[in-house]
Scaffold this motif. Structure first.
Motif, PDB file in Angstrom:
ATOM      1  N   ASP A  61     -30.533  74.800 -10.056  1.00  0.00           N
ATOM      2  CA  ASP A  61     -29.988  73.699  -9.255  1.00  0.00           C
ATOM      3  C   ASP A  61     -28.701  73.136  -9.849  1.00  0.00           C
ATOM      4  O   ASP A  61     -27.943  72.447  -9.150  1.00  0.00           O
ATOM      5  N   VAL A  62     -28.458  73.402 -11.118  1.00  0.00           N
ATOM      6  CA  VAL A  62     -27.277  72.879 -11.803  1.00  0.00           C
ATOM      7  C   VAL A  62     -26.054  73.748 -11.555  1.00  0.00           C
ATOM      8  O   VAL A  62     -24.933  73.245 -11.378  1.00  0.00           O
ATOM      9  N   ILE A  63     -26.255  75.057 -11.515  1.00  0.00           N
ATOM     10  CA  ILE A  63     -25.127  75.993 -11.414  1.00  0.00           C
ATOM     11  C   ILE A  63     -24.232  75.705 -10.218  1.00  0.00           C
ATOM     12  O   ILE A  63     -23.011  75.583 -10.376  1.00  0.00           O
ATOM     13  N   PRO A  64     -24.763  75.557  -8.999  1.00  0.00           N
ATOM     14  CA  PRO A  64     -23.862  75.276  -7.873  1.00  0.00           C
ATOM     15  C   PRO A  64     -23.156  73.928  -7.979  1.00  0.00           C
ATOM     16  O   PRO A  64     -22.047  73.764  -7.459  1.00  0.00           O
ATOM     17  N   LEU A  65     -23.778  72.973  -8.664  1.00  0.00           N
ATOM     18  CA  LEU A  65     -23.138  71.660  -8.826  1.00  0.00           C
ATOM     19  C   LEU A  65     -21.966  71.727  -9.799  1.00  0.00           C
ATOM     20  O   LEU A  65     -20.967  71.014  -9.630  1.00  0.00           O
ATOM     21  N   LEU A  66     -22.078  72.572 -10.825  1.00  0.00           N
ATOM     22  CA  LEU A  66     -21.003  72.710 -11.810  1.00  0.00           C
ATOM     23  C   LEU A  66     -19.929  73.697 -11.375  1.00  0.00           C
ATOM     24  O   LEU A  66     -18.815  73.661 -11.903  1.00  0.00           O
ATOM     25  N   ALA A  67     -20.286  74.595 -10.448  1.00  0.00           N
ATOM     26  CA  ALA A  67     -19.364  75.683 -10.093  1.00  0.00           C
ATOM     27  C   ALA A  67     -18.083  75.190  -9.439  1.00  0.00           C
ATOM     28  O   ALA A  67     -17.077  75.909  -9.427  1.00  0.00           O
ATOM     29  N   SER A  68     -18.079  73.984  -8.902  1.00  0.00           N
ATOM     30  CA  SER A  68     -16.852  73.433  -8.339  1.00  0.00           C
ATOM     31  C   SER A  68     -15.949  72.831  -9.414  1.00  0.00           C
ATOM     32  O   SER A  68     -14.817  72.428  -9.121  1.00  0.00           O
ATOM     33  N   HIS A  69     -16.429  72.800 -10.654  1.00  0.00           N
ATOM     34  CA  HIS A  69     -15.666  72.224 -11.760  1.00  0.00           C
ATOM     35  C   HIS A  69     -15.260  73.248 -12.815  1.00  0.00           C
ATOM     36  O   HIS A  69     -14.361  72.970 -13.613  1.00  0.00           O
ATOM     37  N   ALA A  70     -15.938  74.399 -12.861  1.00  0.00           N
ATOM     38  CA  ALA A  70     -15.736  75.336 -13.959  1.00  0.00           C
ATOM     39  C   ALA A  70     -16.247  76.717 -13.567  1.00  0.00           C
ATOM     40  O   ALA A  70     -16.895  76.895 -12.523  1.00  0.00           O
ATOM     41  N   HIS A  71     -15.948  77.679 -14.419  1.00  0.00           N
ATOM     42  CA  HIS A  71     -16.509  79.026 -14.309  1.00  0.00           C
ATOM     43  C   HIS A  71     -17.832  79.023 -15.068  1.00  0.00           C
ATOM     44  O   HIS A  71     -17.844  79.056 -16.296  1.00  0.00           O
ATOM     45  N   VAL A  72     -18.920  78.935 -14.345  1.00  0.00           N
ATOM     46  CA  VAL A  72     -20.240  78.743 -14.934  1.00  0.00           C
ATOM     47  C   VAL A  72     -20.862  80.102 -15.244  1.00  0.00           C
ATOM     48  O   VAL A  72     -20.946  80.976 -14.377  1.00  0.00           O
ATOM     49  N   ILE A  73     -21.321  80.257 -16.481  1.00  0.00           N
ATOM     50  CA  ILE A  73     -21.930  81.493 -16.955  1.00  0.00           C
ATOM     51  C   ILE A  73     -23.275  81.133 -17.570  1.00  0.00           C
ATOM     52  O   ILE A  73     -23.345  80.313 -18.489  1.00  0.00           O
ATOM     53  N   ALA A  74     -24.359  81.733 -17.053  1.00  0.00           N
ATOM     54  CA  ALA A  74     -25.703  81.394 -17.520  1.00  0.00           C
ATOM     55  C   ALA A  74     -26.446  82.669 -17.883  1.00  0.00           C
ATOM     56  O   ALA A  74     -27.019  83.335 -17.010  1.00  0.00           O
ATOM     57  N   PRO A  75     -26.454  83.062 -19.164  1.00  0.00           N
ATOM     58  CA  PRO A  75     -27.161  84.271 -19.586  1.00  0.00           C
ATOM     59  C   PRO A  75     -28.629  84.006 -19.908  1.00  0.00           C
ATOM     60  O   PRO A  75     -29.035  82.873 -20.187  1.00  0.00           O
ATOM     61  N   ASP A  76     -29.407  85.077 -19.847  1.00  0.00           N
ATOM     62  CA  ASP A  76     -30.774  85.052 -20.378  1.00  0.00           C
ATOM     63  C   ASP A  76     -30.723  85.511 -21.833  1.00  0.00           C
ATOM     64  O   ASP A  76     -30.123  86.547 -22.143  1.00  0.00           O
ATOM     65  N   PHE A  77     -31.367  84.767 -22.709  1.00  0.00           N
ATOM     66  CA  PHE A  77     -31.462  85.190 -24.102  1.00  0.00           C
ATOM     67  C   PHE A  77     -32.212  86.524 -24.214  1.00  0.00           C
ATOM     68  O   PHE A  77     -32.990  86.902 -23.324  1.00  0.00           O
ATOM     69  N   LEU A  78     -32.001  87.207 -25.312  1.00  0.00           N
ATOM     70  CA  LEU A  78     -32.765  88.413 -25.598  1.00  0.00           C
ATOM     71  C   LEU A  78     -34.256  88.082 -25.597  1.00  0.00           C
ATOM     72  O   LEU A  78     -34.678  87.071 -26.166  1.00  0.00           O
ATOM     73  N   GLY A  79     -35.033  88.932 -24.925  1.00  0.00           N
ATOM     74  CA  GLY A  79     -36.473  88.719 -24.858  1.00  0.00           C
ATOM     75  C   GLY A  79     -36.913  87.735 -23.795  1.00  0.00           C
ATOM     76  O   GLY A  79     -38.113  87.549 -23.584  1.00  0.00           O
TER      77      GLY A  79
END
Length: 284
Positions: free
Chosen positions: A53-71
């Motif tokens: 729910d956060v990613i679309p809210l921030l995407a108008s302000h920045a290039h949002v990158i959300a990785p999954d940690f190993l495992g």
């Protein structure tokens, strides 16, 4: 009807990163928006879906990158590599290199906050602004549930039992009961609901090591990045006292207390979470 986490996962990208183990490791991530890069780091037992729910809210302000940690999530879950904070930090640095991102705003939650602290101290050249949000720090972690889950005896239990155990702990980290939806619970535990995922989560829990944060304590004052400590005040695990202490010890830090929010603050209050970060990373 497609579950929200299935749609989220279908939008992920993947890459094979070398140099993190004796074999290349898969990393999955979501990205959206344009502008200055901001990397969202989740914790245990979650994955980047925590920020759905956060990613679309921030995407108008920045290039949002959300990785999954190993495992975690849909990154590599095979049983032959390290999952510690130091290993996850190495992965994020290699991941940034893969994307061609020299420097980014770093947002760290839970164990992702431990990684963020390591980056702020050991790799300041890669960090623009730093957001620490209900992070593991000092010796307040791992919590009892994660210590229990790291016991090898869980290996003989079915994946559903592990997922039910993970799900049982989620309510304690949410202040707003209406945010504890079946879709949220199903989404968080989905990557671990098979044999490989079960073993991976057990290994993730057994890799938790408070030495990796206590070794940083007398170096918090070295953090150069402008820092926001964004804290859900009702967190029973990583309490507001840790947020207050970090804000005192990090030279260029400010503390924002978020009322009516607990540990899973990106899901508990996504609008407030996103708005405070957007304000913080905005050019002066």
């Amino acid at each position: 009807m497609q579950h929200p986490h299935v749609a989220f996962q279908s939008g992920q990208k993947t890459a094979e990163l070398e140099g993190l183990s004796h074999r290349p490791l898969k990393v999955a991530w979501t990205e959206s928006g344009h502008g200055a890069p901001i990397i969202l780091l989740h914790g245990i037992p979650t994955w980047s879906y925590l920020y759905h729910d956060v990613i679309p809210l921030l995407a108008s302000h920045a290039h949002v990158i959300a990785p999954d940690f190993l495992g975690h999530g849909y990154s590599d879950k095979r049983d032959f590599f390290d999952r510690s904070l130091l290993a996850q930090t190495a992965m994020i640095l290699r991941f940034m290199d893969h994307l061609g991102v020299d420097r980014a705003h770093i947002v760290g939650h839970d164990t992702g906050g431990g990684v963020a602290l390591i980056m702020g101290i050991h790799h300041p050249e890669r960090v623009d602004k730093l957001v620490l949000t209900n992070v593991v720090a000092y010796d307040s972690w791992p919590i009892d549930d994660m210590i229990a889950l790291g016991n090898p005896s869980w290996r003989s239990k079915p994946p559903k039992e592990v997922c039910d155990f993970l799900a049982s702990g989620l309510p304690d980290g949410l202040f707003n009961a209406d945010r504890l939806t079946p879709a949220f619970i199903a989404g968080i535990v989905a990557p671990y609901n098979d044999e490989e995922g079960k073993i991976s989560m057990i290994r993730n829990a057994s890799a938790l090591n408070s030495n990796h944060t206590t070794m940083l304590v007398d170096r918090h004052g070295e953090i150069q990045a402008k820092t926001l400590c964004l804290w859900g005040v009702h967190d029973p695990w990583q309490t507001i006292r840790d947020g207050e202490r970090l804000a005192r010890e990090i030279p260029n830090a400010q503390l924002v207390r978020v009322e009516n929010a607990s540990h899973w603050i990106p899901h508990d209050t996504p609008e407030k979470f996103a708005s405070e970060i957007a304000k913080f990373i905005a050019p002066a």
